[in-house]
Design a protein around this motif. Structure first.
Motif, PDB file in Angstrom:
ATOM      1  N   LYS A   1       0.364   8.766   1.865  1.00 30.17           N
ATOM      2  CA  LYS A   1      -0.097   7.545   1.217  1.00 30.17           C
ATOM      3  C   LYS A   1       0.797   6.399   1.659  1.00 30.17           C
ATOM      4  O   LYS A   1       2.024   6.533   1.648  1.00 30.17           O
ATOM      5  CB  LYS A   1      -0.012   7.720  -0.299  1.00 30.17           C
ATOM      6  CG  LYS A   1      -0.421   6.502  -1.072  1.00 30.17           C
ATOM      7  CD  LYS A   1      -0.296   6.748  -2.560  1.00 30.17           C
ATOM      8  CE  LYS A   1      -0.716   5.500  -3.309  1.00 30.17           C
ATOM      9  NZ  LYS A   1      -0.570   5.670  -4.752  1.00 30.17           N
ATOM     10  N   GLU A   2       0.177   5.284   2.037  1.00 26.49           N
ATOM     11  CA  GLU A   2       0.963   4.104   2.384  1.00 26.49           C
ATOM     12  C   GLU A   2       1.425   3.438   1.092  1.00 26.49           C
ATOM     13  O   GLU A   2       0.625   3.101   0.224  1.00 26.49           O
ATOM     14  CB  GLU A   2       0.148   3.118   3.219  1.00 26.49           C
ATOM     15  CG  GLU A   2       0.974   1.923   3.653  1.00 26.49           C
ATOM     16  CD  GLU A   2       0.240   0.966   4.568  1.00 26.49           C
ATOM     17  OE1 GLU A   2       0.795  -0.106   4.829  1.00 26.49           O
ATOM     18  OE2 GLU A   2      -0.879   1.288   5.025  1.00 26.49           O
ATOM     19  N   LEU A   3       2.738   3.249   0.958  1.00 24.81           N
ATOM     20  CA  LEU A   3       3.315   2.683  -0.261  1.00 24.81           C
ATOM     21  C   LEU A   3       3.556   1.193  -0.185  1.00 24.81           C
ATOM     22  O   LEU A   3       3.520   0.499  -1.194  1.00 24.81           O
ATOM     23  CB  LEU A   3       4.641   3.371  -0.579  1.00 24.81           C
ATOM     24  CG  LEU A   3       4.571   4.867  -0.810  1.00 24.81           C
ATOM     25  CD1 LEU A   3       5.967   5.413  -1.066  1.00 24.81           C
ATOM     26  CD2 LEU A   3       3.633   5.187  -1.955  1.00 24.81           C
TER      27      LEU A   3
ATOM     28  N   SER B   1       5.130  -3.928  -2.180  1.00 21.61           N
ATOM     29  CA  SER B   1       4.507  -2.674  -2.583  1.00 21.61           C
ATOM     30  C   SER B   1       2.989  -2.803  -2.514  1.00 21.61           C
ATOM     31  O   SER B   1       2.439  -3.851  -2.821  1.00 21.61           O
ATOM     32  CB  SER B   1       4.927  -2.339  -4.015  1.00 21.61           C
ATOM     33  OG  SER B   1       4.208  -1.230  -4.482  1.00 21.61           O
ATOM     34  N   HIS B   2       2.321  -1.704  -2.150  1.00 14.31           N
ATOM     35  CA  HIS B   2       0.858  -1.667  -2.161  1.00 14.31           C
ATOM     36  C   HIS B   2       0.325  -0.983  -3.407  1.00 14.31           C
ATOM     37  O   HIS B   2      -0.865  -0.830  -3.570  1.00 14.31           O
ATOM     38  CB  HIS B   2       0.325  -0.918  -0.940  1.00 14.31           C
ATOM     39  CG  HIS B   2       0.610  -1.594   0.357  1.00 14.31           C
ATOM     40  ND1 HIS B   2       0.742  -2.944   0.505  1.00 14.31           N
ATOM     41  CD2 HIS B   2       0.802  -1.073   1.597  1.00 14.31           C
ATOM     42  CE1 HIS B   2       0.993  -3.237   1.767  1.00 14.31           C
ATOM     43  NE2 HIS B   2       1.041  -2.113   2.445  1.00 14.31           N
ATOM     44  N   GLY B   3       1.198  -0.541  -4.293  1.00 12.86           N
ATOM     45  CA  GLY B   3       0.779   0.186  -5.485  1.00 12.86           C
ATOM     46  C   GLY B   3       0.537  -0.735  -6.657  1.00 12.86           C
ATOM     47  O   GLY B   3      -0.208  -1.711  -6.568  1.00 12.86           O
TER      48      GLY B   3
ATOM     49  N   LEU C   1      14.232   3.148  -0.208  1.00 13.65           N
ATOM     50  CA  LEU C   1      14.911   3.168  -1.503  1.00 13.65           C
ATOM     51  C   LEU C   1      14.038   2.549  -2.587  1.00 13.65           C
ATOM     52  O   LEU C   1      13.839   3.139  -3.648  1.00 13.65           O
ATOM     53  CB  LEU C   1      16.253   2.430  -1.405  1.00 13.65           C
ATOM     54  CG  LEU C   1      17.043   2.302  -2.709  1.00 13.65           C
ATOM     55  CD1 LEU C   1      17.330   3.657  -3.332  1.00 13.65           C
ATOM     56  CD2 LEU C   1      18.325   1.527  -2.472  1.00 13.65           C
ATOM     57  N   LEU C   2      13.476   1.373  -2.318  1.00 13.74           N
ATOM     58  CA  LEU C   2      12.684   0.691  -3.339  1.00 13.74           C
ATOM     59  C   LEU C   2      11.276   1.257  -3.518  1.00 13.74           C
ATOM     60  O   LEU C   2      10.724   1.197  -4.612  1.00 13.74           O
ATOM     61  CB  LEU C   2      12.576  -0.798  -3.022  1.00 13.74           C
ATOM     62  CG  LEU C   2      13.732  -1.662  -3.494  1.00 13.74           C
ATOM     63  CD1 LEU C   2      13.482  -3.125  -3.168  1.00 13.74           C
ATOM     64  CD2 LEU C   2      13.976  -1.504  -4.972  1.00 13.74           C
ATOM     65  N   LEU C   3      10.698   1.793  -2.471  1.00 13.55           N
ATOM     66  CA  LEU C   3       9.316   2.267  -2.555  1.00 13.55           C
ATOM     67  C   LEU C   3       9.182   3.752  -2.889  1.00 13.55           C
ATOM     68  O   LEU C   3       8.138   4.187  -3.376  1.00 13.55           O
ATOM     69  CB  LEU C   3       8.577   1.974  -1.251  1.00 13.55           C
ATOM     70  CG  LEU C   3       8.346   0.496  -0.948  1.00 13.55           C
ATOM     71  CD1 LEU C   3       7.877   0.312   0.492  1.00 13.55           C
ATOM     72  CD2 LEU C   3       7.339  -0.090  -1.924  1.00 13.55           C
TER      73      LEU C   3
END
Length: 142
Positions: free
Chosen positions: A65-67, A78-80, A123-125
């Motif tokens: 999944k691309e995050l 972010s893509h979430g 780290l962030l994603l």
């Protein structure tokens, strides 16, 4: 590939800030993202070059999944849940800051090595959200 097959000079180590100090939680090597478990690197994702930055992918049970992505100037998107918004950024000294419309500015860790941008994005994603979810899960059980 595990930690024994990777030289330290090729790795970018990802450190997470904790109340007890910082802890190495993973690393980036080649085009893969690894979580450290018992001193061994376990592949959990990858990244690929994109126009103006890099896209971050998380391995799932059957696919990936691309995050999100990080730009060449160190801004992480972010893509979430926070699609379209900035999630944080990388400082020039390797410090990773979470901050944006929803979050107050907070230093969540640092990265060290040749691939600072992709490690900061990981780290962030990946690492921070996984840890936040684990904390919420523990609170629900109590």
């Amino acid at each position: 590939m595990d930690s024994l097959q990777t030289s330290e000079s090729e790795r970018t180590t990802i450190y997470r800030n904790r109340s007890s100090g910082e802890e190495a939680v993973g690393y980036v090597c080649g085009e893969e993202i690894f979580r450290l478990r018992w001193g061994t690197g376990v592949s959990i994702g990858r990244y690929e070059r994109d126009n103006g930055g890099w896209r971050i992918f998380r391995a799932t049970r059957f696919d990936e999944k691309e995050l999100g992505r990080i730009t060449t100037d160190g801004v992480i998107h972010s893509h979430g849940l926070f699609e379209g918004g900035s999630l944080g950024w990388l400082e020039s000294d390797g410090t990773v800051v979470r901050g944006g419309l929803i979050f107050a500015e907070e230093e969540v860790g640092r990265v060290e090595g040749p691939q600072l941008l992709t490690a900061a994005a990981a780290l962030l994603l990946i690492f921070v959200p996984d840890e936040d979810e684990a904390s919420r899960e523990m609170e629900r059980r109590d």
